[in-house]
Each structure stands twice: as structure tokens, then as C-alpha cells.
Design a protein around this motif. Structure first.
Motif, PDB file in Angstrom:
ATOM      1  N   THR A 268      65.355  49.283  11.681  1.00 52.59           N
ATOM      2  CA  THR A 268      65.560  47.876  12.063  1.00 52.59           C
ATOM      3  C   THR A 268      65.216  47.667  13.532  1.00 52.59           C
ATOM      4  OG1 THR A 268      67.860  47.708  12.869  1.00 52.59           O
ATOM      5  CG2 THR A 268      67.520  47.816  10.468  1.00 52.59           C
ATOM      6  N   GLU A 269      65.175  46.404  13.918  1.00 51.30           N
ATOM      7  CA  GLU A 269      64.845  46.058  15.297  1.00 51.30           C
ATOM      8  C   GLU A 269      65.991  46.264  16.265  1.00 51.30           C
ATOM      9  OE1 GLU A 269      66.475  42.243  13.445  1.00 51.30           O
ATOM     10  OE2 GLU A 269      65.296  43.977  12.811  1.00 51.30           O
ATOM     11  N   SER A 270      67.205  46.451  15.740  1.00 50.66           N
ATOM     12  CA  SER A 270      68.390  46.469  16.605  1.00 50.66           C
ATOM     13  C   SER A 270      68.615  47.804  17.306  1.00 50.66           C
ATOM     14  CB  SER A 270      69.641  46.131  15.792  1.00 50.66           C
ATOM     15  OG  SER A 270      69.580  44.810  15.310  1.00 50.66           O
ATOM     16  N   GLU A 271      67.985  48.866  16.810  1.00 46.20           N
ATOM     17  CA  GLU A 271      68.235  50.182  17.384  1.00 46.20           C
ATOM     18  C   GLU A 271      67.365  50.413  18.618  1.00 46.20           C
ATOM     19  OE1 GLU A 271      70.710  51.781  16.554  1.00 46.20           O
ATOM     20  OE2 GLU A 271      71.207  50.770  14.677  1.00 46.20           O
ATOM     21  N   ASP A 272      67.997  50.903  19.672  1.00 46.69           N
ATOM     22  CA  ASP A 272      67.263  51.150  20.910  1.00 46.69           C
ATOM     23  C   ASP A 272      66.540  52.489  20.853  1.00 46.69           C
ATOM     24  OD1 ASP A 272      69.009  53.331  22.081  1.00 46.69           O
ATOM     25  OD2 ASP A 272      70.493  51.730  21.910  1.00 46.69           O
ATOM     26  N   LEU A 273      65.669  52.701  21.828  1.00 44.66           N
ATOM     27  CA  LEU A 273      64.848  53.897  21.837  1.00 44.66           C
ATOM     28  C   LEU A 273      65.685  55.159  21.906  1.00 44.66           C
ATOM     29  CD1 LEU A 273      62.112  55.268  21.916  1.00 44.66           C
ATOM     30  CD2 LEU A 273      61.995  54.801  24.384  1.00 44.66           C
ATOM     31  N   ALA A 274      66.776  55.135  22.662  1.00 48.02           N
ATOM     32  CA  ALA A 274      67.609  56.330  22.779  1.00 48.02           C
ATOM     33  C   ALA A 274      68.193  56.728  21.427  1.00 48.02           C
ATOM     34  CB  ALA A 274      68.735  56.089  23.785  1.00 48.02           C
ATOM     35  N   GLU A 275      68.589  55.761  20.612  1.00 49.77           N
ATOM     36  CA  GLU A 275      69.137  56.077  19.298  1.00 49.77           C
ATOM     37  C   GLU A 275      68.043  56.595  18.367  1.00 49.77           C
ATOM     38  OE1 GLU A 275      72.593  56.024  16.565  1.00 49.77           O
ATOM     39  OE2 GLU A 275      72.125  56.399  18.674  1.00 49.77           O
ATOM     40  N   LEU A 276      66.847  56.022  18.456  1.00 52.83           N
ATOM     41  CA  LEU A 276      65.736  56.535  17.662  1.00 52.83           C
ATOM     42  C   LEU A 276      65.421  57.976  18.040  1.00 52.83           C
ATOM     43  CD1 LEU A 276      63.272  53.474  17.606  1.00 52.83           C
ATOM     44  CD2 LEU A 276      65.076  54.058  15.976  1.00 52.83           C
ATOM     45  N   GLU A 277      65.455  58.256  19.336  1.00 50.82           N
ATOM     46  CA  GLU A 277      65.186  59.630  19.781  1.00 50.82           C
ATOM     47  C   GLU A 277      66.275  60.579  19.291  1.00 50.82           C
ATOM     48  OE1 GLU A 277      62.488  60.478  20.832  1.00 50.82           O
ATOM     49  OE2 GLU A 277      61.579  59.044  22.202  1.00 50.82           O
ATOM     50  N   ARG A 278      67.496  60.117  19.266  1.00 52.20           N
ATOM     51  CA  ARG A 278      68.586  60.963  18.784  1.00 52.20           C
ATOM     52  C   ARG A 278      68.368  61.314  17.311  1.00 52.20           C
ATOM     53  NH1 ARG A 278      74.084  60.868  17.063  1.00 52.20           N
ATOM     54  NH2 ARG A 278      74.027  58.670  16.462  1.00 52.20           N
ATOM     55  N   PHE A 279      67.914  60.331  16.521  1.00 51.29           N
ATOM     56  CA  PHE A 279      67.632  60.587  15.112  1.00 51.29           C
ATOM     57  C   PHE A 279      66.452  61.547  14.957  1.00 51.29           C
ATOM     58  CE2 PHE A 279      65.431  59.418  11.120  1.00 51.29           C
ATOM     59  CZ  PHE A 279      66.432  59.706  10.219  1.00 51.29           C
ATOM     60  N   ILE A 280      65.418  61.338  15.743  1.00 54.46           N
ATOM     61  CA  ILE A 280      64.250  62.224  15.692  1.00 54.46           C
ATOM     62  C   ILE A 280      64.655  63.650  16.036  1.00 54.46           C
ATOM     63  CG2 ILE A 280      62.060  62.752  16.841  1.00 54.46           C
ATOM     64  CD1 ILE A 280      61.728  59.631  17.118  1.00 54.46           C
ATOM     65  N   GLU A 281      65.473  63.790  17.080  1.00 56.69           N
ATOM     66  CA  GLU A 281      65.954  65.119  17.470  1.00 56.69           C
ATOM     67  C   GLU A 281      66.700  65.783  16.318  1.00 56.69           C
ATOM     68  OE1 GLU A 281      68.536  67.031  21.163  1.00 56.69           O
ATOM     69  OE2 GLU A 281      69.198  65.130  20.273  1.00 56.69           O
ATOM     70  N   ALA A 282      67.540  65.016  15.634  1.00 55.45           N
ATOM     71  CA  ALA A 282      68.303  65.575  14.513  1.00 55.45           C
ATOM     72  C   ALA A 282      67.377  66.009  13.390  1.00 55.45           C
ATOM     73  CB  ALA A 282      69.310  64.546  14.013  1.00 55.45           C
ATOM     74  N   MET A 283      66.401  65.182  13.054  1.00 53.00           N
ATOM     75  CA  MET A 283      65.501  65.516  11.949  1.00 53.00           C
ATOM     76  C   MET A 283      64.629  66.726  12.279  1.00 53.00           C
ATOM     77  SD  MET A 283      66.204  63.587   9.394  1.00 53.00           S
ATOM     78  CE  MET A 283      64.788  63.928   8.355  1.00 53.00           C
TER      79      MET A 283
END
Length: 959
Positions: A858-873
């Protein structure tokens, strides 16, 4: 490119990443210079809007709240004694603030990942236990949408369980609420089975009967001994449903003790505001043996990998996205948040408190009845619970006017008959004022406990006996209980919920604030129109904005879930064909890439589903489409397209698909579940759609509430406007209607109360009003940016299953784990459970393709949260590589043993082949903020084999 709004605008607060540096960083792996270039490359030019949306200028938060205050101020708050299934109630402030207004509860998703949903699952198990004990039936589900549709679901359940087809009739007692009769008859007409409305007090009609539906108390307030008619129905091979007022069951013999098979009703008067008709949690309880036919969701007790009790959704094979056209119902959205509210009301008051509330309402009704009888007013019924119906020949309007002048609304049944319903909020002063409106005075006052219910119908059995309903009384205890349950869950207030197709975006406080204002929340759905001018103006304004956004000619907001929007849209198509003499058009084409609920909705609308293949690239197979059209040309009713598809693709040939179906005489239904990828960029009503439903609980910011509320407005082209949902009261025999339940004018069945779940509409109004045309379009563009950034960053670790031109996706992408599973045995479910250890809710699991994960940021998530998800995956991918390399066996890997509870890692007996640090803190940031799930991986099969669907004894948790 348009200049970005000022930093204080709502768009800047809604969209997670708006700084140019962050946007540039997200565009870099895409190889694109701007978001404009991304949109041009991803969205087919053939569907793009030529001009921007024509909407009013965006409002600030303060301006939007001021406008909402103005709307609310045009509503008149009266004491509501109309009844008819909707009653005044007091929401305990602790529940209003800590549940209804608490993002820990209202931003959660449906508990498909039960390990991170133990808090709300416990609350829903409380709900099931409450309903089961009050109705005296052994199994209850975790809520349905509203009382009328729950009754319709009960009728379908009776037909399934009774294996009755063809000419066997379902008989409805005349003494049901008119809106319930209308909804049931609409379902029956669509599915082609007979329904008869009869006076069951006079006995059963002749002929073969599938089932009967009774109501206790009846529409006229009567409390009736149904034992004889129930026994007679059972002797004739029929099943029995009783629509029961849950509060009345504190005093009246419950349906289960009279021999009913099914009980349904509303839990609204258990602390849920009137909300102008909804959202309210309905219930269904059943006798033993009907569990696997039960619609909706069922919370059950199983065990986790340590053997500890754990909650989960039981018998999940009923879910529509698995069974599709074989689904037994299409309750995509329940009313979880409202069910939690009702269950906590029972926890807060306990059995003695619930009985006291029921006794007060009954006493007030008896006092009023005595005053009217003393004044010579004819009463229709002598035995009642809370509703008195009086005959006042030619004086009904005068009585209502006098009561309104005193600040009280009564029910106009017809020109000669008035209904009055007492409730939890009724006072002695209200009773005196109502008596005066009839020209009577109160001389006898009945006390709570002085029951006027016939002796054989007075309840003697216990209810709410579990300790949870008998141990929490102080506000301190309640506060801590609610906090303890909330802490067991992962909701949007803690973490991104990257669920593909579910659009878990920000639900801002400014959007949410107004829904509990009394001027909105305290309005009865059948209050006089002149008292609800503010509600009607807000709804009209919202509908006009949705018309502009979708490109259609009109909108009805009556459907109270996305599934109901689908159903209403298909009924509109069906009505259109029938009006044109094409009654034989009953085939619905559904591409394999369509939304999971579509097939079940088509079946409920009386259509036959034919699946259209997709190509290996994920687009609709035009050759197969042509073949299916040719095969079914004369019977073709519609095609249901999800756009963008659930594969995360914009099909470039969508206009061609629409044209081919139209050329064959069919209509085009475009599912609006993925509208978050279209708003401001394209309008389904302009690129080929005849009808769409919208998910206000997705695209337009109404929170999911842990599995409801939802709102699914249906938008239609000009030629379908006459077939939008109608007035349930008129259709069901209310004022100026026909008592047999036949719709009065357009013949279109209804799906809910007149304005559905109106109570949450201010949320979507505020969302659209504060974003405006530019903000809405920016939101869509940023949703595309986020999804494509995740896809680009994760592509080297997990294949992206479907992509469009240039390797781009729409607003979601599918991570394909099937090759990894074949190589290592690690499943998509293992990844989903391991993500819990990183503090994430999993993406959508195994849908639309088994063995995959569908991700939507979604549009509501900031870049830091996206990076956190990428790091986890990426970290999880490295663990998969460890399994492949043989560093540990899959069965003993952190993937298969996930999720890890605090109890599992805080032990001196750690014996797993991976370090405890890897289990608990797989990335360094988790040492600062760490969520530990309350249970380990749950054994679903054990829960289905050993079905327990009510609160277990406290001893079950001792060890």
C-alpha cells in the motif's frame, strides 16, 4: 509533474514516503526516472484517464472534521423507541475507548494467521460462548453481517442440511420483521426455491416443507410458546430456525430448549451503537450435526507445537477462496470488531447484569402497557418482552407527532397501529412521555423482576456460566484484560500487514474520530427522514464522489460487505436481463485470475459458473474466452473480471475482453477489490464495466476491524440504475408495502438495511475529502511504486510469478516459492510463520496460486518499513539456503519450528540445532522492539478432529 502539496496536507501524512530522496531510492532498482514514467510503463494507455478527477478541493483535517460536525448537526438525536431489530444501548466507556476506538483492535486483519491473533480469537470465542449459552444451542459462529442476512443464511443452511431441493417450501412466519422477509425472499428468488409467508400461529401450511422460520419476540412484540409448532415441523421433516432477540433470552426460554435447530439474530443491543443501521454483529447458533454446514467463521480450540491450548479458525475449507463456486456461503466479511464489542459487554456485565438490563426494559414495557390499557387503548398482544403494539384507529400519525415533540421516536406500523420498544436506555420519564402521547397517564409502575411473561416461557436454565463472564467487574480488571488480549496480536498499529488483495492502509485518527459522535451513532435506521438530513446529505455526497471516481452513473451503499456488493451487482445484471426477456441468461464467466469470492457470489445470485483460462503470462486467454462465449452465447449473463487481476497485472486487453462479452449480449462485472491500483488513473465504468463493487474497507480506508466491518457499495452504468438495491421495509411489508414480502415497485431484492453499515461511512468520506483528486491519484501512484520496489528488491531472492511489460507489476506482486519448496521442502507457510519472528504479519498465503505469497505494501508504508520487510525476507531466504546446504534438517530448522514464543527461547533446555539468538533475534533491530507470539505453531488438523468452539475451562491453561 504536479508540485507536491504542502507538508502539512493530509496526503503527506497518509502516504508513507513523499521525500524526493526516498522516491529516487525506490525508483533506482526499477531503472525509471520518475513515478510518471513508472505509471506510463505499468498502466495500459488504453484505460488511462485523459483528465484528472473532478472532485472538490482537498480539506485539512480540521476542515474535514468541521464539515462532519455540520453533517452531524443536521441529524436530530431523539430517544429511539422504534425497535424493529434496532435498540438503544449504553456502550460502556471502557469498551468504547479500548475496543471501538482502539487501533490495536480496529486495524487488525481477519485471523488467518492465528498465532498472531490469539487476543481477538479469544474475544471471538467469548462471543461464541455467549451466544451458545444464551440460545441453548451447542455451537455458534464468530458473527455474521446483520440479522436479516443471517436469517437468509439460516434458510440456505436448512435446505443444505435437509437435502431439500425442487418444490420443498421454506415457510416464514408472518410475524418476522419486514426487512427480514424481504432479504430472505430475495435470496430465494435468486436461487429459485419457493418461500411462503404464513401465520404459523394457525399451524403449518400443506405441502412438503424444507424448514420454517419463527421470531421470538415477534414483529408485533409477542412472546409465543413455539414448542408445538416446532414439534409439528420436526414431524413433517422440516428444520426450524428461530430469530431470537439475544437480550430477551435472559428471561425467555431459549430456542434450543424449545427444539429449534438454528437460532439467529443481532447482538447490537449488547453495547453496539445504532449507527443508523450498522455495522452490527449478527449471530448464528446450531444444534450438533450442522457444524460443517455452518456459514461464516468458526473459532475453535486446538494446540500449539508445545501442546498448549491455542485458538484458530476451524473448518477453514468453507472459505470461499478455497471452495469458490462450491462454497456454502459467501460471508467474506464478518463483523469481528462489533462481535468483540458485544462479547466484552457480556464480560463486563456478567449474567446478573444482563438479566437486570433485560428486566428493566421489560418492566418499562409493562408499565407503558398498563397505562395504555387503563386508558382504553387496545393492545395487540398481552404477552411481550420489551415491545408494546397498540391499535389507535386513525391516530397513529398524531401519536407519533406528540411523542416526537417530547423527544421520542416511535414506530409507525400503519395508520392505525403504533409500536413502542423499551430498551436499556429507557427511563421512567420516557415511559410517562410516551403514555402522554397516547393520551394516557402512568398509574401502575412495575419493578424489575415482576415478569409478565407466561410461566411456561420463563427461562429457568443458567447462562454465561464460564468464569470469564463472572470474574471481571471493575474497570481496572476490564482495562487490563483488554490490554492483555490486544498485546497478543499483531495489527497495523505495530507493523505493516502486506496482504495482497486486502489493501491494509492507514486508517487515520481524523477519519475515525466522528463515527462515535452521538449525532451519527445514536440515529435509528428507520427514524423519520427529516431527522436524518445530515446522514442523507453525507451519504449522497459520498455516493457522488464515488460516481466520479468510478465513472459509473450511480452508486448504492447498501451492501455491508464486499461479498454483498458482488451479490447486489450480479442481481442488478440478472434483473436487467430478465426485464429484457432474457431469463435464460444465467452463465457467469470467471477468469482463473479473478477474486476468490466471485464464484460463490455468482452461485448465490442463481448463476452457473464457467471458468476462463489464463495464459502462462497471467492474462486472460482470449482464445478460451472466445470458445466459452461461443459455447454459452445464448445463456451468457456476465463476466466477472478482477482488475488489476489477483495476479498483480494490468491486462492490456481488458477493453477487448469487455467488447467481446458485450457483443455476445453479456454484461461486464469489474470487481473493485483492487481499486487501489486504479483511483485517479482509470475508471472501470469508462473502460468497459457495467457494474463494480468497491471495498471501502480496502481502497477507501475503513479499517478491517479484525475481520469486519466492511462496506461494499455497488456502482452501475445508466442502464442498470433501476436494479440497484431497494427499500427493505417497503419490500418486506412495512409502511405502504405488501405484507407478503414482495418488493413493491422495481422487483429488486434487498441485501441489508436501507443504508447498510452507514455508521462507518464518515471514514471513507473523510478519506476522499481530505485527499482530494490529486491526493487520491498520488496515493495510487505510490501504491504502484511500493509494490514495484519490493518486487525489484526481492526478485533475485524469490521469483516474481507474473509481471507485465518491463517486468513491472500493479499494486501487488506474487513471490513464487514453489521451486524452493521442491528443492528444500520449505513451504510458503513456513515463510509466513517465520515472518512472525520478525514482527510481521505474513502476506496472503496460497492465493491466488498455491505455494506462493502475494505482497501488497500500500501507499501508507514508509521506506524504512519496506526495507525492514525486505531485510526479513532476505534473512529467511538465507535460512532456506541453510536447509538446502544441510546445515540442519527442515524439521529442526528455524523455519519449520517458527514462530518462537518467549517460553521456547527462555529455557536452559535449548536443544535445537540453530542458536537461540537466531530464533529470537534473526536481525539486530529486533533487540529493540520484539514481538513474541503467545503460542507456537498451531496444529490445525487436531482442532478440526477435536472440535471445541466455546471457552475451555481455565484448567486447560494451567500447564
Amino acid at each position: 509533474m504536479t508540485t507536491a502539496p504542502h507538508a502539512s496536507s493530509f496526503a503527506e501524512r497518509h502516504i508513507g514516503t513523499t521525500a524526493e530522496a526516498g522516491i529516487s531510492r525506490m525508483l533506482a532498482p526499477l531503472g525509471l526516472p520518475s513515478i510518471d514514467a513508472l505509471v506510463d510503463a505499468a498502466v495500459p494507455a488504453g484505460i488511462r484517464l485523459r483528465d484528472s478527477l473532478q472532485l472538490p478541493e482537498p480539506l485539512s483535517e480540521e476542515e474535514a472534521l468541521a464539515r462532519l460536525r455540520a453533517f452531524a448537526g443536521r441529524n436530530e438525536v431523539k430517544t429511539q423507541m422504534i425497535g424493529q431489530g434496532f435498540y438503544g444501548t449504553h456502550t460502556p466507556p471502557i469498551i468504547r475507548r479500548q475496543v471501538l476506538e482502539n487501533p490495536a483492535w480496529y486495524t487488525a486483519y481477519t485471523p488467518y494467521q492465528p498465532e498472531i491473533s490469539q487476543g481477538r480469537l479469544e474475544a471471538l470465542l467469548n462471543f461464541q460462548t455467549m451466544v451458545s449459552e444464551l440460545t441453548a444451542l451447542p455451537v455458534a459462529n464468530a458473527s455474521l453481517l446483520d440479522e436479516s442476512s443471517a436469517a437468509a443464511e439460516a434458510v440456505l443452511l436448512m435446505r443444505r442440511a435437509n437435502r431439500s431441493h425442487g418444490s420443498r417450501t421454506t415457510v416464514l412466519d408472518r410475524n418476522l420483521f419486514p426487512q427480514t422477509i424481504a432479504v430472505i425472499r430475495g435470496r430465494a428468488e435468486a436461487l429459485g426455491f419457493p418461500v411462503e409467508v404464513a401465520d404459523l400461529a394457525a399451524g403449518l401450511p400443506e405441502g412438503e416443507i424444507s424448514g420454517i422460520v419463527l421470531q421470538q419476540p415477534g414483529d408485533d412484540g409477542a412472546v409465543t410458546d413455539h414448542a408445538a409448532i416446532i414439534a409439528a415441523a420436526r414431524e413433517r421433516g422440516a428444520l426450524v430456525t428461530v430469530i431470537a432477540d439475544l437480550l430477551s433470552l435472559a428471561l425467555i426460554v431459549p430456542p434450543g430448549e424449545q427444539g429449534a435447530d438454528i437460532a439467529v439474530g443481532s447482538t447490537q443491543r449488547f453495547g453496539v451503537p445504532l449507527f443508523f443501521g450498522g455495522p452490527h454483529a449478527a449471530y448464528m447458533a446450531i444444534r450438533t450435526g450442522l457444524e460443517r454446514s455452518l456459514p461464516g467463521r468458526l473459532v475453535g480450540v486446538s494446540r500449539d507445537d508445545s501442546g498448549a491450548p491455542a485458538y484458530r479458525l476451524a473448518l477453514q475449507t468453507r472459505e470461499q477462496h478455497i471452495r469458490r463456486e462450491k462454497a456454502t456461503s459467501n460471508i467474506c466479511t464478518a463483523q469481528a470488531l462489533l462481535a468483540v464489542t458485544a462479547s466484552m459487554y457480556a464480560v463486563y456485565h456478567g449474567p446478573a447484569g444482563i438479566r437486570a438490563i433485560a428486566e428493566r426494559a421489560h418492566a418499562h414495557a409493562r408499565t407503558l402497557a398498563a397505562a395504555l390499557a387503563d386508558a382504553g387503548v387496545e393492545l395487540l398482544r398481552g404477552a411481550f418482552f420489551d415491545t408494546v403494539v397498540a391499535r389507535v384507529p386513525g391516530r397513529a400519525d398524531a401519536v407519533l407527532a406528540a411523542a416526537e415533540a417530547a423527544g421520542i421516536n416511535l414506530r409507525r406500523i400503519d395508520a392505525d397501529t403504533v409500536g413502542v420498544s423499551a430498551d436499556e436506555t429507557t427511563s421512567e420519564a420516557h415511559v410517562e412521555a410516551v403514555a402522554a402521547a397516547f393520551g394516557a397517564t402512568v398509574s401502575r409502575v412495575f419493578s424489575p423482576g415482576e415478569l409478565g411473561i407466561p410461566q411456561g416461557l420463563v427461562r429457568e436454565s443458567g447462562y454465561l456460566t464460564h468464569p470469564i463472564f463472572n470474574t471481571i467487574r471493575s474497570e481496572t480488571q476490564m482495562l487490563r484484560y483488554l490490554r492483555r488480549l490486544a498485546d497478543r496480536d499483531l495489527a497495523l498499529d505495530r507493523t505493516m500487514i502486506p496482504l495482497g488483495s486486502c489493501t491494509m492502509k492507514l486508517n487515520s485518527a481524523a477519519e475515525m474520530e466522528s463515527i462515535s459522535w452521538p449525532e451519527f451513532a445514536s440515529i435509528h435506521p428507520y427514524a423519520p427522514a427529516h431527522q436524518t438530513a445530515g446522514w442523507r446529505e453525507l451519504i449522497r455526497d459520498l455516493e457522488e464522489r464515488l460516481v466520479e471516481i468510478t465513472g459509473y452513473a450511480g452508486v448504492s451503499i447498501q451492501p455491508n460487505a464486499g461479498s454483498q456488493g458482488e451479490y447486489a451487482g450480479l442481481l442488478a445484471i440478472r434483473g436487467y436481463h430478465r426485464a429484457g426477456g432474457d431469463e435464460g441468461r444465467d452463465v457467469c464467466l470467471i477468469p482463473a485470475s479473478a477474486h476468490g469470492t466471485n464464484a460463490a457470489s455468482a452461485v448465490l445470485a442463481g448463476m452457473h459458473v464457467v471458468v476462463v483460462k489464463n495464459t502462462d503470462a497471467g492474462t486472460i486467454d482470449l482464445d478460451d474466452l472466445d470458445a466459452k462465449i461461443a459455447e454459452h452465447r445464448d445463456a451468457l449473463a456476465a463476466i466477472m473480471i478482477t482488475y488489476p487481476s489477483t495476479y498483480g497485472l494490468y491486462d492490456a486487453d481488458v477493453r477487448e475482453v469487455c467488447d467481446r462479452v458485450h457483443a455476445a449480449g453479456g454484461q461486464v462485472y469489474i470487481d473493485g477489490a483492487n481499486m487501489n491500483a486504479l483511483v485517479g488513473l482509470a475508471k472501470p465504468g469508462e473502460f468497459g464495466g457495467d457494474v463494480s463493487h468497491l471495498n471501502l474497507h480496502k481502497t477507501f480506508a475503513i479499517p478491517h476491524g479484525g475481520g469486519g466491518p466492511g462496506v461494499g457499495p455497488v456502482a452501475v452504468a445508466e442502464h442498470l440504475l433501476p436494479y440497484l438495491p431497494g427499500d427493505p421495509v417497503r419490500a418486506g411489508g412495512g409502511p405502504d408495502g405488501q405484507r407478503d414480502g414482495v418488493a413493491t415497485s422495481d422487483g429488486i431484492p434487498v441485501v441489508s438495511t436501507l443504508f447498510g453499515s452507514a455508521g462507518v461511512l464518515p471514514i471513507s468520506w473523510a478519506y476522499i475529502a481530505m485527499l482530494g483528486a490529486e491526493g487520491l491519484t498520488r496515493s495510487t501512484r505510490h501504491a504502484l511504486l511500493g509494490a514495484n520496489y519490493l518486487a525489484a528488491r526481492l526478485r533475485e531472492h524469490y521469483p516474481i510469478l507474473f509481471t507485465g511489460p518491463g517486468g513491472l507489476v500493479a499494486h501487488e506482486c506474487i513471490l513464487d516459492l514453489r521451486a524452493l519448496t521442491a528443492e528444500t521442502g520449505v513451504t510458503a507457510e513456513d515463510v509466513a510463520k517465520r515472518l512472525i519472528d520478525f514482527g510481521f504479519h505474513a502476506p496472503t498465503l496460497a492465493f491466488p496460486v498455491a505455494g506462493t505469497l502475494m505482497v501488497e505494501p500500500t501507499e501508507s508504508e514508509d521506506l524504512a518499513e519496506l526495507e525492514r520487510f525486505i531485510e526479513a525476507m532476505i534473512a529467511i531466504r538465507e535460512e532456506i539456503a541453510q536447509v538446502a546446504a544441510g546445515e540442519f534438517a527442515l524439521a529442526d530448522s528455524p523455519l519449520r519450528r517458527a514462530p518462537h514464543t518467549a517460553a521456547a527461547v527462555v529455557t536452559s533446555a535449548w536443544d535445537r540445532p540453530y542458536p537461540v539468538e537466531q530464533a529470537a533475534f534473526p536481525v539486530a533491530s529486533l533487540r529493540v522492539d520484539k514481538y513474541f507470539p503467545p503460542v507456537g505453531r498451531i496444529d490445525g488438523a487436531h482442532g478440526d478432529r477435536n472440535l471445541i468452539c466455546s471457552c475451555p475451562a481455565p484448567e486447560a491453561f494451567e500447564n
